[in-house]
Design an enzyme around this catalytic site. Structure first.
Site, PDB file in Angstrom:
ATOM      1  N   TYR A   1       0.802  -1.231   0.000  1.00  0.00           N
ATOM      2  CA  TYR A   1       0.000   0.000   0.000  1.00  0.00           C
ATOM      3  C   TYR A   1       0.833   1.279   0.000  1.00  0.00           C
ATOM      4  CZ  TYR A   1      -4.262   2.677   0.582  1.00  0.00           C
ATOM      5  OH  TYR A   1      -5.322   3.523   0.348  1.00  0.00           O
TER       6      TYR A   1
ATOM      7  N   LYS B   1       7.560   8.460  -0.629  1.00  0.00           N
ATOM      8  CA  LYS B   1       8.106   8.904   0.663  1.00  0.00           C
ATOM      9  C   LYS B   1       9.523   8.344   0.895  1.00  0.00           C
ATOM     10  CE  LYS B   1       4.568  11.134   0.980  1.00  0.00           C
ATOM     11  NZ  LYS B   1       3.401  11.515   1.678  1.00  0.00           N
TER      12      LYS B   1
ATOM     13  N   HIS C   1       8.185  17.880   2.215  1.00  0.00           N
ATOM     14  CA  HIS C   1       6.815  17.378   2.104  1.00  0.00           C
ATOM     15  C   HIS C   1       5.891  18.573   1.846  1.00  0.00           C
ATOM     16  CE1 HIS C   1       3.459  14.771   4.138  1.00  0.00           C
ATOM     17  NE2 HIS C   1       3.473  14.623   2.842  1.00  0.00           N
TER      18      HIS C   1
ATOM     19  N   SER D   1       0.409  14.633   6.035  1.00  0.00           N
ATOM     20  CA  SER D   1      -0.433  13.814   5.163  1.00  0.00           C
ATOM     21  C   SER D   1      -1.900  13.978   5.560  1.00  0.00           C
ATOM     22  CB  SER D   1      -0.068  12.334   5.316  1.00  0.00           C
ATOM     23  OG  SER D   1       1.272  12.136   4.968  1.00  0.00           O
TER      24      SER D   1
ATOM     25  N   CYS E   1      -3.948  16.488   5.217  1.00  0.00           N
ATOM     26  CA  CYS E   1      -4.339  17.793   5.775  1.00  0.00           C
ATOM     27  C   CYS E   1      -4.688  18.777   4.663  1.00  0.00           C
ATOM     28  CB  CYS E   1      -3.228  18.382   6.633  1.00  0.00           C
ATOM     29  SG  CYS E   1      -3.073  17.592   8.236  1.00  0.00           S
TER      30      CYS E   1
ATOM     31  N   ASP F   1       2.436  17.174  -3.239  1.00  0.00           N
ATOM     32  CA  ASP F   1       2.940  16.412  -2.084  1.00  0.00           C
ATOM     33  C   ASP F   1       4.425  16.607  -1.778  1.00  0.00           C
ATOM     34  OD1 ASP F   1       2.368  14.610   0.025  1.00  0.00           O
ATOM     35  OD2 ASP F   1       3.290  12.971  -1.085  1.00  0.00           O
TER      36      ASP F   1
ATOM     37  N   ARG G   1      -7.578   6.134  -1.609  1.00  0.00           N
ATOM     38  CA  ARG G   1      -6.813   7.065  -2.459  1.00  0.00           C
ATOM     39  C   ARG G   1      -7.205   6.981  -3.920  1.00  0.00           C
ATOM     40  NH1 ARG G   1      -2.647  10.205   0.303  1.00  0.00           N
ATOM     41  NH2 ARG G   1      -2.731   9.394   2.422  1.00  0.00           N
TER      42      ARG G   1
HETATM   43  O1  SAT Z   1       0.863   6.596   1.678  1.00  0.00           O
HETATM   44  S1  SAT Z   1       1.581   7.814   1.265  1.00  0.00           S
HETATM   45  O2  SAT Z   1       2.759   8.022   2.087  1.00  0.00           O
HETATM   46  O3  SAT Z   1       2.008   7.688  -0.116  1.00  0.00           O
HETATM   47  C1  SAT Z   1       0.563   9.165   1.341  1.00  0.00           C
HETATM   48  C2  SAT Z   1       0.826  10.057   2.474  1.00  0.00           C
HETATM   49  O4  SAT Z   1       0.805   9.626   3.629  1.00  0.00           O
HETATM   50  O5  SAT Z   1       1.058  11.269   2.226  1.00  0.00           O
HETATM   51 MN    MN Z   2       2.168  13.225   1.680  1.00  0.00          MN
END
Ligand code: SAT
Ligand code: MN
Length: 545
Positions: free
Chosen positions: A245, A254, A274, A296, A298, A321, A414
């Site tokens: 995931y 990330k 970020h 994340s 927000c 992002d 998502r």
């Molecule tokens: O799951 S992810 O890290 O890609 C999305 C997020 O937490 O910003």
């Molecule tokens: Mn993010």
């Protein structure tokens, strides 16, 4: 005497003799593939070319395995339902592995554990790999994904190669990053940071195989009990096991663009953050670009795609992002979006909250863990009204009605959608030189006590403002409840090196040769009584301008 490997080159189904293909690849990549094949023992190897034909073949495979279902209401859209035990980033199992602990994490006096990342020794990391990876890809195909973070012609960009046993990951990486043959070709030329020919970040990923029995959800194999995500910033390596995931498995995001990226940025003198990037044009036609850091879930995607209500203003989106930015020769801060798509939170997205996203996501999109409608579409909490007569299947595949006690879509469900489909994507979003940045915003979810906006006095104070950020926990990771957590620079789960060194690095950006941007703190999550009074006051002021 490794396993028998049936090699496929690109999308063709003709097996190609192993050496003839692998020997064409740069040496470092050849070694990486061969070592990983020996360890994971896949039954097939497929080097991805990134073509439409290859994608169509992988989508077919995912449909056959019931990993995804088609969404005939839209063009080329699919829905994946993950295992209910694999729905978000797993921060407690995410580690930075370095020779010396202090290079990776800060160690507060009187405590053994800091809050800004987890450290593991290189020896323990090797042990964790040895306990999980041998034979983990048996019966599966190992896909080789050459990918670029950033436009291929940009000196700001970096290359990576992800090996994975998940076709869902390949299709998602194809949306989120630039993948395929062009990247392989670029691997043959010297890298812009002096790393020599063939340099790339190594990323090994397996969804894993439980040690004590069969996989629980054959359509979504994973090993939640042993999930682990390791980063070795001294070697530019990522190793991820057990989850398919989001940020656990799309390793360009990330793991590379933030954790390994921030550590490379520290070495090379730039910033990996970020943050969203947007351009605002005022009624006089003056355009400025702004970056904004929020944790994340927000609202970075909503802000990056904003439709201003102030007359005459225009917002254009560069990224939602992650930002890679550096000061250029003239002292101007310039930024690129290293990604190629949006991996946005679905619930709460509607024609009212984010009409631009609604105009982006209903083509060429992979949805994960949203609900499905009986007319072949998707549904989530906060989406626009349901059409009469339409019934809903929730994210776990069960019938759902508006009165149900559980949500239709998982709160961290998502959409994974190509950025170029965004109707307000900025004309320069792929500019190799990036876009000039004039302001940095920091913010979080603060239901009470923190004002709508304030400006930092200067760069040092701006760094302090970023460092002291806090926000309410969200569903993007495994946190329970709504506790207010420290989240400096919205990077709490994403630092690739010691936060103290990170602060020094930010402070060191201000030199006599550069024009530092303005820094602001914002909070549009305030819910207390003073908010409505403040909003009324601001609206009156704006009307009076
Ligand atoms: O799951 S992810 O890290 O890609 C999305 C997020 O937490 O910003
Ligand atoms: Mn993010």
């Amino acid at each position: 005497c490794g396993p028998k490997v049936h090699l496929q080159w690109a999308s063709g189904s003709q097996p190609v003799r192993k050496l003839s293909v692998v020997s064409l690849l740069p040496n470092k990549l050849k070694d990486f593939i061969e070592e990983s094949v020996r360890l994971c023992r896949p039954s097939n190897l497929h080097v991805c070319d990134g073509s439409d034909a290859e994608n169509a073949m992988l989508i077919e495979r995912l449909l056959e395995n019931h990993t995804i279902v088609p969404l005939p209401k839209y063009k080329n859209c699919f829905l994946a339902r993950s295992s209910p035990r694999d729905v978000a980033r797993v921060e407690s199992r995410t580690f930075i592995c370095t020779k010396n602990k202090r290079d990776a994490v800060n160690v507060p006096r009187g405590s053994t554990k800091g809050m800004l990342g987890n450290w593991m020794s290189l020896e323990d990391a090797d042990r964790a790999v040895a306990e999980r990876f041998p034979g983990c890809m048996e019966g599966r195909t190992m896909y080789v994904i050459p990918f670029s973070m950033g436009p291929l012609d940009s000196p700001y960009s970096k290359l990576g190669v992800q090996l994975t046993d998940s076709a869902y990951v390949v299709c998602s990486m194809r949306i989120m990053t630039r993948i395929g043959t062009k990247v392989l070709e670029k691997l043959d030329s010297p890298d812009d940071s002096g790393n020599g020919v063939g340099y790339f970040v190594k990323a090994l990923h397996s969804v894993g195989h439980p040690a004590d029995g069969p996989v629980q959800h054959p359509h979504w194999p994973c090993d939640p009990d042993r999930t682990i995500i390791l980063h070795k910033p001294e070697m530019d390596e990522i190793i991820s096991y057990g989850s398919g995931y989001g940020g656990n498995s799309l390793l360009g995001k990330k793991c590379f663009a933030l954790r390994i990226g921030s550590s490379i940025a520290h070495r090379e003198g730039w910033l990996a953050e970020h943050m969203l990037i947007l351009g605002v044009t005022n009624p006089k036609g003056r355009k400025r670009y702004v970056v904004a850091a929020f944790p994340s879930a927000c609202g970075k995607t909503n802000m990056a795609m904003m439709r201003p209500t102030l007359p005459g203003y225009k917002v254009e989106c560069v990224g939602d992002d992650i930002v890679w930015m550096r000061f250029d020769r003239n002292g101007q801060l310039r930024a690129i979006n290293p990604e190629f798509g949006f991996f946005g939170v679905a619930p709460g997205t509607s024609r009212t909250t984010n009409p631009v996203a609604m105009d982006t996501v209903f083509e060429n999109t992979i949805f994960t863990n949203v609900a499905q409608t009986s007319d072949g579409g998707v549904y989530w909490e906060g989406m626009d009204k349901l059409e009469p007569g339409v019934t809903i299947t929730d994210w776990q595949g069960n019938p759902w009605t508006p009165g149900s006690s559980t949500p239709a879509a998982h709160p961290n469900s998502r959409f994974c959608t190509p950025a170029e489909q965004c109707p307000i994507i900025d004309a320069d979003w792929q500019s190799p030189d990036g876009v000039p940045i004039d302001a940095i915003l920091f913010g979080g979810r603060r239901p009470s006590g923190v004002p709508l906006v304030y400006e930092a006095f200067d760069w040092k104070h701006g760094v302090y403002v970023g460092a002291s950020m806090k926000s309410e926990a969200t569903a993007a990771a495994e946190h329970k409840g709504k506790e207010i957590m420290h989240d400096p620079f919205a990077m709490r789960p994403f630092f690739g090196y010691n936060f103290g060194h990170y602060l020094q690095h930010w402070l060191s950006m201000e030199t006599p040769n550069v024009k530092v941007p303005k820094v602001f703190h914002v909070n549009w999550f305030r819910k207390d009584d003073q908010v409505s009074a403040l909003l009324k006051y601001l609206q009156a002021r704006i009307r009076g301008l």
